[in-house]
Write a protein that holds these residues in place. Structure first.
Motif, mmCIF file in Angstrom:
data_model
loop_
_atom_site.group_PDB
_atom_site.id
_atom_site.type_symbol
_atom_site.label_atom_id
_atom_site.label_comp_id
_atom_site.label_asym_id
_atom_site.label_seq_id
_atom_site.Cartn_x
_atom_site.Cartn_y
_atom_site.Cartn_z
ATOM 1 N N LYS A 3 -52.924 0.493 48.067
ATOM 2 C CA LYS A 3 -51.603 0.459 48.549
ATOM 3 C C LYS A 3 -50.931 1.793 48.550
ATOM 4 N N GLN A 29 -44.521 -3.676 52.298
ATOM 5 C CA GLN A 29 -45.557 -4.607 51.969
ATOM 6 C C GLN A 29 -45.653 -4.564 50.527
ATOM 7 N N LYS A 30 -45.973 -5.645 49.858
ATOM 8 C CA LYS A 30 -45.998 -5.604 48.669
ATOM 9 C C LYS A 30 -47.474 -5.182 48.078
ATOM 10 N N ARG A 32 -50.099 -4.592 50.574
ATOM 11 C CA ARG A 32 -50.991 -3.841 51.719
ATOM 12 C C ARG A 32 -50.081 -2.426 51.644
ATOM 13 N N ASP A 34 -47.510 -0.053 53.892
ATOM 14 C CA ASP A 34 -46.302 -0.414 54.740
ATOM 15 C C ASP A 34 -46.666 -0.411 56.033
ATOM 16 N N HIS A 35 -46.005 -0.993 56.980
ATOM 17 C CA HIS A 35 -46.170 -1.038 58.365
ATOM 18 C C HIS A 35 -45.119 -0.263 58.897
ATOM 19 N N THR A 116 -50.086 -0.280 62.019
ATOM 20 C CA THR A 116 -50.122 -1.492 60.848
ATOM 21 C C THR A 116 -51.367 -0.958 59.798
ATOM 22 N N SER A 125 -51.501 -9.147 56.377
ATOM 23 C CA SER A 125 -49.839 -8.802 56.332
ATOM 24 C C SER A 125 -49.336 -8.432 57.737
ATOM 25 N N SER A 126 -49.860 -8.126 58.563
ATOM 26 C CA SER A 126 -49.187 -7.422 59.869
ATOM 27 C C SER A 126 -49.254 -8.435 61.060
#
Ligand SMILES: [Zn+2]
Length: 350
Positions: A3, A29-30, A32, A34-35, A116, A125-126
């Protein structure tokens, strides 16, 4: 997926887009990376719809790969982990938007760019995020790498699934009590021979046993054997048929038991979901002096998910190059402007 490293990459990309003066949102994101969502709609009036430009910034390489595989430019090629799949696609999209801004062309639709962080590991996650944006969109343009030196677009993608078959037999001494054993390996071999017949290259259905294991020593009748199988199909309908077919497998030896787990990662991107967009892209490319081609490939992308929602999707609009997921990954630098121009034309014309 690391991450912290992914987030650093996300920040670099986000910074480049912010320089264009567009709205850049970082979707935290927790677990992964971030997008990134970038929205472009400069007009004051209401847009007549939305276009989604989709891609991912994660790669298959672990942290530290850059030390032995540094980014370098040589002989018109740029090398490095993830340049082809698909950082160059993100760069091309950036230049496409810049061209639209500098030419002051008026767009009819709002454009959402989504970068993503977890495509290479299944988009867990995306998926919700890009599926939501896709549902609001009239078309999805995917900046995954193109295919081959001609830079073919990907207008068909096979769906991908995986099955695990575990055979439970009964152990026994191969010499002293062979009739008391149930040979799990023999059973598995027969099941695999049966499944091999499901291959239908003409229809684009493939069944590949990629991993087998079982047994302990030669003088023991093995009580357990396991195979992991890769399943692919070009049509949703064929993909759907594979699952009940797997579940209908029955043991051929008395007393043997089969345990079957099957999962489908990505659905097929059916050609009909790309056909109209490809025709438009081909004619726009011709106006740019390019002869655009198309192909069908065996692997999935996030475009497979958006096409499965019924949203027209055109994939493989990214860079021209080769060697994705390998030590020799590269892109052809002089092909980037034409790809950026094609994307800009599609965004303007759609
Ligand atoms: Zn990719």
């Amino acid at each position: 997926m690391e991450k912290a490293a992914a987030d650093r990459c996300c920040a670099v990309i986000g910074g480049e887009w912010k320089r264009l003066g567009v709205r850049v949102e970082r979707i935290a994101q927790k677990h992964r990376g971030d997008h990134l969502r970038i929205t472009y709609w400069p007009e004051k009036s209401r847009p007549a719809g939305q276009l989604l430009v989709l891609g991912h910034y994660d790669t298959v390489y672990s942290s530290g790969t850059l030390a032995k595989m540094p980014f370098r430019v040589k002989g018109g090629r740029a090398y490095g982990p993830g340049v082809f799949d698909m950082k160059a696609g993100i760069v091309q999209a950036l230049f496409a938007l810049q061209a639209i801004q500098q030419l002051h062309v008026e767009l009819r639709k709002r454009i959402v760019f989504l970068w993503t962080s977890d495509e290479e590991i299944g988009s867990e996650s995306s998926r919700k995020l890009f599926e939501g944006e896709a549902r609001r969109s009239d078309a999805v343009f995917v900046l995954e790498p193109s295919f081959g030196p001609r830079g073919l677009l990907k207008t068909g993608r096979k769906g991908v699934g995986e099955a695990e078959i575990i055979v439970h037999g009964r152990a026994s001494h191969a010499g002293l009590a062979p009739e008391e054993g149930i040979n799990a390996i023999h059973e598995l071999a027969r099941q695999l021979a049966r499944m091999e017949k499901w291959n239908d290259y003409r229809r684009g259905i493939t069944v590949n046993a990629g991993i087998v294991e079982g047994g302990t020593r030669t003088n023991v009748i093995p009580e357990r054997a396991r195979a992991v199988i890769d399943l692919r199909a070009l049509r949703v309908q064929d993909m759907r048929k594979l699952e009940p077919r797997l579940q209908s497998l029955r043991p051929m030896q008395r007393g043997a038991r089969l345990e079957i787990h099957a999962g489908f990662d990505r659905p097929p991107l059916e050609h009909k979901m790309s056909a109209a967009l490809f025709a438009r892209a081909k004619s726009l490319a011709a106006q740019l002096g390019l002869n655009l081609g198309e192909c069908t490939v065996g692997g999935g992308s996030d475009g497979s998910f958006t096409a499965a929602l019924g949203v027209p999707t055109l994939d493989g609009l990214g860079a021209v190059g080769d060697g994705a997921h390998s030590a020799n990954e590269y892109i052809l630098i002089n092909r980037m402007p034409e790809r950026a121009a094609l994307l800009a034309a599609l965004l303007f014309d759609s």
